[in-house]
Design a protein around this motif. Structure first.
Motif, PDB file in Angstrom:
ATOM      1  N   HIS A  69      -8.485  -2.621  -2.790  1.00 44.38           N
ATOM      2  CA  HIS A  69      -9.285  -1.516  -2.266  1.00 44.38           C
ATOM      3  C   HIS A  69     -10.772  -1.706  -2.527  1.00 44.38           C
ATOM      4  CE1 HIS A  69      -5.204   0.178  -2.409  1.00 44.38           C
ATOM      5  NE2 HIS A  69      -5.571   0.652  -1.236  1.00 44.38           N
ATOM      6  N   LYS A 115       0.565   9.324   0.504  1.00 40.77           N
ATOM      7  CA  LYS A 115      -0.658   8.589   0.828  1.00 40.77           C
ATOM      8  C   LYS A 115      -1.798   9.539   1.208  1.00 40.77           C
ATOM      9  CE  LYS A 115      -1.127   4.911   0.717  1.00 40.77           C
ATOM     10  NZ  LYS A 115      -1.481   4.133  -0.517  1.00 40.77           N
ATOM     11  N   GLU A 138      -2.482  -5.496  -3.314  1.00 45.78           N
ATOM     12  CA  GLU A 138      -1.436  -5.064  -2.388  1.00 45.78           C
ATOM     13  C   GLU A 138      -0.781  -6.247  -1.695  1.00 45.78           C
ATOM     14  OE1 GLU A 138      -2.916  -0.549  -1.329  1.00 45.78           O
ATOM     15  OE2 GLU A 138      -3.222  -2.101   0.171  1.00 45.78           O
ATOM     16  N   GLN A 152      -5.763  -5.816   4.801  1.00 44.79           N
ATOM     17  CA  GLN A 152      -6.118  -6.352   3.495  1.00 44.79           C
ATOM     18  C   GLN A 152      -4.946  -6.696   2.582  1.00 44.79           C
ATOM     19  OE1 GLN A 152      -8.318  -2.813   3.010  1.00 44.79           O
ATOM     20  NE2 GLN A 152      -7.166  -2.162   1.230  1.00 44.79           N
ATOM     21  N   ASP A 171      -3.515   0.106   5.542  1.00 47.28           N
ATOM     22  CA  ASP A 171      -4.216  -1.064   5.000  1.00 47.28           C
ATOM     23  C   ASP A 171      -3.641  -2.401   5.501  1.00 47.28           C
ATOM     24  OD1 ASP A 171      -5.959   0.564   3.722  1.00 47.28           O
ATOM     25  OD2 ASP A 171      -5.151   0.279   1.709  1.00 47.28           O
ATOM     26  N   CYS A 216       0.866  -1.179   0.000  1.00 41.97           N
ATOM     27  CA  CYS A 216       0.000   0.000   0.000  1.00 41.97           C
ATOM     28  C   CYS A 216       0.903   1.229   0.000  1.00 41.97           C
ATOM     29  CB  CYS A 216      -0.895  -0.035   1.245  1.00 41.97           C
ATOM     30  SG  CYS A 216      -2.026   1.335   1.351  1.00 41.97           S
TER      31      CYS A 216
HETATM   32 MN    MN Z   1      -3.943   0.680   0.217  1.00 40.49          MN
END
Ligand code: MN
Ligand code: PEP
Length: 358
Positions: free
Chosen positions: A296, A155, A322, A336, A333, A126
């Motif tokens: 995402h 980010k 990712e 995930q 993140d 990410c």
């Molecule tokens: Mn991300």
């Protein structure tokens, strides 16, 4: 006798229908002509003053039996149809549209030809957190024969107190890893002023969901010679998404990849709702390649494999996901991202189902 009379009247009504049809289409042609002139002059198509004048003329000349309000309603529909006709003409003119250019656009990222009919993978963390972190993912991706690496240096976070990325230092890490592993790197840029400097470090400029309608950023990305990965805004319609891409191409850069990353709906089972049918729609409406970001869109590791299969099956030009060497300690993140083992398993599973490049 009555029956005959009825037939005659019916025939006359049909003749009138045909006359109206002819007149409406003639009117449509005139409106199209006006649209072309207005476009050349750069003037707005919809002109409320003129519409009011046309309605007034109808009111003044109405001898019945219809009520004026009824006629105004009918004529407003006719006016609207005329405007839609003009819109369709401009739609045909969109530079990203397939009507304008029937052949697929192929985006060349260091020799990886996205849109050439093969299906590609883009993986990476990410956020760029350290050289070692990116290098570990690069090594795993390279081990699977991949060439495209992602990682965020800037980010855009929901909370201003969350990790905002390493900025320029992150871009430098990406460049170092790309050079060492002979890979191409994709990274998000959030500020038009950073585009110029990013050119030296990255191979693809990513424009994130939160910036899909940051028109100054789109224009800045369109003005340089560098592929752009444009993500769909989280509440953007397909039409808005296409128009965002138009902002880029209008500046001269046609190296654009669209990325479906899920949209916000009432559904809470997934982070976003993956609009999988957007893929064939975007592929038929535009000539640009389309990726699907399974991370995402779902926000769930258990859905990365089935959604990636769906993306490949529906004809996406590639899948983005990712991958982090140690997701539990990721600065963004964490829930995930796949770890390296999960990534290897994921890609192996996908490869056993589909035949595609790398
Ligand atoms: Mn991300
Ligand atoms: C990303 O890909 O790093 C990202 C932030 O995704 P999105 O813009 O789609 O939310």
């Amino acid at each position: 006798m009555n029956q005959n009379n009825l037939e005659t009247l019916r025939q006359q009504v049909e003749d009138k229908n045909l006359e109206i049809l002819k007149l409406i289409n003639e009117r449509g042609k005139l409106v199209q002509e006006i649209g072309k002139i207005k476009e050349a002059q750069g003037v707005h198509r919809y002109d409320p003053v003129r519409e009011r004048a046309m309605l007034d003329l109808i009111t003044e000349n109405n001898d019945g039996p219809f009520e004026t309000s009824t006629l105004q309603h009918i004529f407003k529909e006719i006016f609207k149809a005329g405007l839609d006709l003009q819109e369709d003409d401009t739609q045909k003119g969109l530079l990203v549209s397939r009507k304008r250019k029937p052949e697929d656009t192929i985006v060349n990222i260091k020799g990886e030809m996205i849109g050439d009919g093969k299906q590609y993978f883009v993986v990476g963390p990410c956020a760029v957190e350290s050289y070692e972190q990116v290098a570990q993912v690069a090594q795993a991706a390279k081990g699977q024969g991949l060439k495209l690496l992602r990682g965020g240096a800037f980010k855009p976070r929901t909370s201003p107190y969350d990790f905002q990325g390493l900025g320029l230092e992150g871009l430098k890490i990406l460049k170092k890893v790309a050079d060492e592993f002979d890979m191409a790197v994709i990274s998000e840029i959030v500020n038009p002023a950073d585009i110029e400097v990013a050119l030296d470090y990255i191979d693809v400029i990513q424009i994130g969901a939160r910036n899909m309608q940051n028109f100054e950023l789109l224009k800045a990305a369109g003005a340089v010679k560098k592929p752009v990965l444009l993500k769909r805004g989280m509440a953007a319609t397909i039409d808005e998404f296409i128009n965002a891409a138009e902002y880029i191409i209008a500046q001269g850069n046609d190296q654009i990849i669209l990325c479906e990353r899920g949209i916000r709906t009432y559904e809470k089972a997934t982070r976003n709702t993956l609009d999988i049918s957007a893929v064939p729609i975007l592929k038929s409406e535009t000539h640009l390649p389309v990726l699907v970001d399974v991370t995402h869109s779902t926000g769930r590791k258990d859905l990365l494999l089935p959604t990636a299969k769906a993306a490949l099956a529906i004809g996406a030009d590639g899948v983005m996901a990712e991958v982090h060497p140690d997701p539990a300690v990721a600065l963004s993140d964490a829930n995930q991202q796949m770890d390296i083992g999960q990534f290897n398993e994921w890609i192996t599973q996908l490869r056993s189902h589909y035949s595609y490049k790398a």
